[in-house]
Design a protein around this motif. Structure first.
Motif, PDB file in Angstrom:
ATOM      1  N   HIS A 119      30.340  48.922  32.288  1.00  0.00           N
ATOM      2  CA  HIS A 119      31.571  48.099  31.703  1.00  0.00           C
ATOM      3  C   HIS A 119      31.588  46.771  32.257  1.00  0.00           C
ATOM      4  CE1 HIS A 119      33.881  48.555  35.832  1.00  0.00           C
ATOM      5  NE2 HIS A 119      32.754  49.140  36.156  1.00  0.00           N
ATOM      6  N   ALA A 120      32.730  46.233  31.900  1.00  0.00           N
ATOM      7  CA  ALA A 120      32.917  44.865  32.204  1.00  0.00           C
ATOM      8  C   ALA A 120      34.478  44.319  32.492  1.00  0.00           C
ATOM      9  CB  ALA A 120      32.248  43.923  31.021  1.00  0.00           C
ATOM     10  N   ALA A 121      34.501  43.290  33.158  1.00  0.00           N
ATOM     11  CA  ALA A 121      35.730  42.933  33.344  1.00  0.00           C
ATOM     12  C   ALA A 121      36.498  42.505  31.990  1.00  0.00           C
ATOM     13  CB  ALA A 121      35.871  41.610  34.196  1.00  0.00           C
ATOM     14  N   LYS A 122      37.834  42.666  31.942  1.00  0.00           N
ATOM     15  CA  LYS A 122      38.569  42.426  30.742  1.00  0.00           C
ATOM     16  C   LYS A 122      38.924  41.082  30.513  1.00  0.00           C
ATOM     17  CE  LYS A 122      43.122  44.050  32.277  1.00  0.00           C
ATOM     18  NZ  LYS A 122      44.191  45.164  31.881  1.00  0.00           N
ATOM     19  N   GLY A 169      41.052  51.215  21.269  1.00  0.00           N
ATOM     20  CA  GLY A 169      41.051  51.921  22.511  1.00  0.00           C
ATOM     21  C   GLY A 169      39.658  52.523  22.831  1.00  0.00           C
ATOM     22  N   LEU A 170      38.934  52.700  22.063  1.00  0.00           N
ATOM     23  CA  LEU A 170      37.390  53.119  22.330  1.00  0.00           C
ATOM     24  C   LEU A 170      36.504  52.128  23.289  1.00  0.00           C
ATOM     25  CD1 LEU A 170      35.480  55.544  22.019  1.00  0.00           C
ATOM     26  CD2 LEU A 170      34.367  54.189  19.935  1.00  0.00           C
ATOM     27  N   GLY A 171      37.179  51.005  23.334  1.00  0.00           N
ATOM     28  CA  GLY A 171      36.621  49.912  24.206  1.00  0.00           C
ATOM     29  C   GLY A 171      37.183  49.641  25.628  1.00  0.00           C
ATOM     30  N   ASN A 172      37.974  50.532  25.799  1.00  0.00           N
ATOM     31  CA  ASN A 172      38.746  50.362  26.927  1.00  0.00           C
ATOM     32  C   ASN A 172      38.622  51.276  27.898  1.00  0.00           C
ATOM     33  OD1 ASN A 172      40.122  47.996  26.248  1.00  0.00           O
ATOM     34  ND2 ASN A 172      41.715  49.194  25.058  1.00  0.00           N
ATOM     35  N   HIS A 173      38.377  51.226  29.302  1.00  0.00           N
ATOM     36  CA  HIS A 173      38.242  52.395  30.086  1.00  0.00           C
ATOM     37  C   HIS A 173      39.719  52.107  31.137  1.00  0.00           C
ATOM     38  CE1 HIS A 173      36.986  54.990  33.329  1.00  0.00           C
ATOM     39  NE2 HIS A 173      35.782  55.088  33.104  1.00  0.00           N
ATOM     40  N   TRP A 227      39.403  52.460  34.944  1.00  0.00           N
ATOM     41  CA  TRP A 227      38.754  51.168  35.829  1.00  0.00           C
ATOM     42  C   TRP A 227      39.579  50.056  35.205  1.00  0.00           C
ATOM     43  CZ3 TRP A 227      32.917  52.739  34.918  1.00  0.00           C
ATOM     44  CH2 TRP A 227      32.495  54.009  35.775  1.00  0.00           C
ATOM     45  N   ASP A 228      40.251  49.971  34.105  1.00  0.00           N
ATOM     46  CA  ASP A 228      40.991  48.882  33.624  1.00  0.00           C
ATOM     47  C   ASP A 228      39.927  47.891  33.303  1.00  0.00           C
ATOM     48  OD1 ASP A 228      43.240  47.310  32.912  1.00  0.00           O
ATOM     49  OD2 ASP A 228      43.354  46.183  34.822  1.00  0.00           O
ATOM     50  N   SER A 229      38.734  48.128  32.503  1.00  0.00           N
ATOM     51  CA  SER A 229      37.886  47.407  32.212  1.00  0.00           C
ATOM     52  C   SER A 229      37.380  47.700  30.645  1.00  0.00           C
ATOM     53  CB  SER A 229      36.626  47.564  33.131  1.00  0.00           C
ATOM     54  OG  SER A 229      36.325  48.904  32.924  1.00  0.00           O
ATOM     55  N   LYS A 230      36.296  46.923  30.381  1.00  0.00           N
ATOM     56  CA  LYS A 230      35.903  47.103  28.758  1.00  0.00           C
ATOM     57  C   LYS A 230      34.570  47.792  28.705  1.00  0.00           C
ATOM     58  CE  LYS A 230      37.717  45.292  25.846  1.00  0.00           C
ATOM     59  NZ  LYS A 230      38.701  45.856  24.901  1.00  0.00           N
TER      60      LYS A 230
END
Length: 672
Positions: free
Chosen positions: A269-272, A293-297, A300-303
């Motif tokens: 994942h990566a920082a949003k 929404g599929l691109g959000n965790h 973890w509040d991330s991408k």
């Protein structure tokens, strides 16, 4: 490099585990995807090593005549290079659009972008304008006044001189891993540096006997308290701890000391963040990540990356090659693999049936990416190490790709620390010896594990370290050797026993988080608003381990003896032979090579005449025990007695030894 596989190749994974036969289609599809995606990615290129060269093209590159700067921003309408060199003028240096979403500018003059000058790129996209940090930037620094982050040109006149050309990881030796975080590795209330780690901590690691360090939080992250797991800049070594040269010096020194260096790689994942990170770089939410929404965790509040996109594959695979080439890393611990390979990220799923691994929930594109990543790493550095942080136990995770596997060398045995936590919640009289032996000794055939009692996860605020769960507040008052306290006695004894049985019961590698070897007290709490930005709990108090009047010193001495013993005697990985498990008396005994391991977990009972069947005529002598006074024990186990096998009273058909086994002790005997 793994040869291009025919999709019809017979899968050896089915021979190794016949229970997978009902899932033959899923496994064949795994390989079909791998074969097809690899072919599509490579095109005319010969290998993944030749393909993963994004960092050699994109970003900033100095030539004799000037500087090239290139970006991939397919949805952008215009890009402008800004920085110190042009007074941050957002119009004076436009990039030219090339094919396939690539943008480029050439700046004549070798010194146009001086070393340490600050840069950003101004992006116009879909009616919006914003300043961004270049995607392939190799250094990012924070402005001390406004706290904003900028890219920084890193082109020192004298490049770092490596002296590690002769170093090779000995992959025949099990990795004994010291998990580290550079910033919290010092005792001061502040952020430690690469140089401080090199000078102060590497010698400790060497003395303890660990042959590998695994470094967290290396990839740049804007928020220090994220522990490095919300990555913003994938090609920049974290500036929290020093310069790129400082990190290179640390790794070079580790190699000189014979220590391999693994990187905690965050490709799950990566920082949003948009101001500091790669999210929405070209103005869209789908450049690197799934849209919507599929691109959000959400947890973890991330991408979340779109591994089905070839440009994303190119970015991530190039990132792997960059860290190996530029910084000489010897391999990677892949973070969040479970999250990657399941659409529900494995949250709340009990992986108690093979159906859980093969269904609509499996993220097959992520599985393909991991296969390609492992192949690339071995292609670049055949003697590298890759470790999967996977709690699901996905079949084939650590099997060769050509077998139908995913290609990792090791899987973190994440069930072990969970088992220890759950065990500590039970009364000592209720500890399950059969379950303990099973959890620590069982694995998938041919798939190697990294065993551990606790990692950084168990040490974070909100959780408790192994010893703190047992001793809690008593640690504040009774860790002095002159103080008598039953809770501390129990905690110290079980701390040693748990580590010895975990490292010795068959796992092919072992991991310890720094400081846990000597029972570092309390939790890890990074500076944040809730604790008034305090560093009190975000450091390692090495003085505790160095003070010989404290029990921390004894625990540190035991860990050093244990690590050296397991390494020197070659006892990692070999299959144990169970000799005795007694649930009522809380006894476990097993053999490895010419060594007998005996554990008495009973909280009160010692056994003066414990009979252990050995099934051979031999003599044995104690060579290591947790009750040794030099490890804070009571000296109840003799190292002078020779134990000779004889017919046992309990069963005249068995040959064995009779030995005194004190309560809450472990010992190792060697055949003499």
């Amino acid at each position: 490099m793994t040869n291009a596989l025919n999709p019809q190749t017979k899968l050896k994974i089915l021979e190794l585990d016949p229970w997978l036969e009902p899932y033959r289609y899923d496994l064949e599809e795994r390989m079909r995807r791998y074969y097809c995606v690899k072919k599509a990615l490579l095109g005319e290129v010969q290998s993944l090593k030749d393909f993963a060269n994004g960092h050699h093209y994109f970003g900033f590159h100095q030539t004799e005549d000037g500087w090239y700067y290139r970006e991939w921003a397919p949805a952008a309408d215009a890009l402008f290079l800004i920085g110190d060199f042009n007074g941050w003028n957002r119009e004076s240096h436009p990039l030219t659009r090339k094919a396939n979403g690539v943008w480029e500018i050439f700046l004549p003059g070798k010194n146009t972008l001086p070393h340490k000058s600050l840069v950003k790129v101004h992006v116009k996209s879909q009616g919006r304008e914003f300043d961004r940090i270049p995607l392939y930037i190799r250094r990012v620094v924070q402005d001390p006044e406004n706290h904003n982050f900028n890219g920084q040109i890193w082109a020192p006149e004298k490049p770092f001189e490596w002296t590690d050309s002769d170093f090779r990881v000995d992959v025949t030796k099990p990795p004994l891993i010291y998990e580290t975080h550079i910033g919290m590795a010092q005792e001061k209330c502040g952020i430690g540096t690469y140089k401080e780690f090199e000078e102060n901590i590497l010698p400790r690691v060497k003395e303890l006997g660990y042959n590998t360090i695994q470094i967290m939080a290396i990839m740049e992250h804007a928020y220090y308290g994220s522990f490095g797991y919300h990555v913003t800049n994938f090609f920049a070594a974290s500036s929290w701890f020093g310069t790129p040269e400082d990190l290179k010096s640390l790794i070079n020194k580790a190699h000189e000391m014979g220590i391999a260096v693994l990187m905690d790689l965050v490709h799950s994942h990566a920082a949003k963040n948009t101001a500091e990170g790669i999210n929405e770089f070209d103005g869209t939410d789908y450049q690197f990540f799934h849209s919507g929404g599929l691109g959000n965790h959400d947890v973890w509040d991330s991408k979340l990356f779109n591994y089905g996109k070839h440009e994303v594959m190119h970015f991530l695979l190039s990132n792997i090659k960059f860290w190996i080439e530029e910084y000489h890393f010897d391999g990677f611990r892949f973070d969040g693999v479970t999250s990657m390979i399941y659409h529900d990220h494995g949250l709340g799923t009990a992986f108690d049936h093979y159906n859980k691994y093969f269904s609509m929930n499996t993220h097959v594109e992520a599985v393909t990416y991991l296969q390609l990543a492992n192949e690339l790493i071995k292609d670049i550095k055949p003697n590298s190490i890759t470790i999967a942080e996977d709690m699901s136990g996905m079949p084939g995770m650590c099997l060769p790709i050509e077998y139908g596997g995913i290609g990792f060398d090791y899987r973190l045995a994440m069930g072990m620390p969970d088992f220890w936590v759950n065990t500590l919640k039970r009364n000592d009289h209720d500890w399950d010896m059969q379950a303990l032996y099973h959890e620590l000794s069982t694995c998938r055939y041919m798939e190697k594990r990294i065993a551990y009692v606790e990692s950084h996860d168990q040490a974070l605020v909100g959780d408790k370290t192994f010893i703190f769960r047992m001793a809690d507040k008593e640690m504040y008052w009774h860790m002095n050797k002159g103080s008598q306290n039953l809770e501390i006695e129990r905690a110290v004894a079980l701390h040693k026993m748990a580590r010895l049985i975990t490292i010795s019961l068959g796992a092919e590698g072992y991991l310890n988080f720094m400081g846990n070897e000597f029972g570092h007290p309390e939790w890890i709490d990074f500076p944040r608003e809730g604790n008034n930005w305090s560093f009190k709990h975000c450091r390692r108090m090495w003085s505790l381990a160095d003070s010989d009047y404290l029990r921390y010193y004894d625990l540190n001495q035991f860990d050093k003896a244990m690590i050296h013993f397991m390494s020197d005697e070659g006892l990692m990985g070999c299959t144990p032979q169970c000799l005795w498990i007694d649930q009522d008396r809380k006894l476990i005994a097993y053999r490895k090579k010419d060594f007998i391991f005996i554990f008495n977990f009973h909280p009160t009972q010692s056994y003066p005449d414990f009979e252990i069947p050995i099934h051979q005529d031999a003599k044995f002598k104690v060579v290591l025990d947790t009750d040794d006074p030099k490890f804070g024990g009571h000296g109840r186990i003799s190292h002078d007695v020779i134990y000779e096998t004889h017919r046992l009273k309990m069963n005249n058909d068995f040959n064995g030894i009779t030995i005194y086994s004190p309560t809450r002790t472990a010992m190792v005997l060697k055949k003499v």
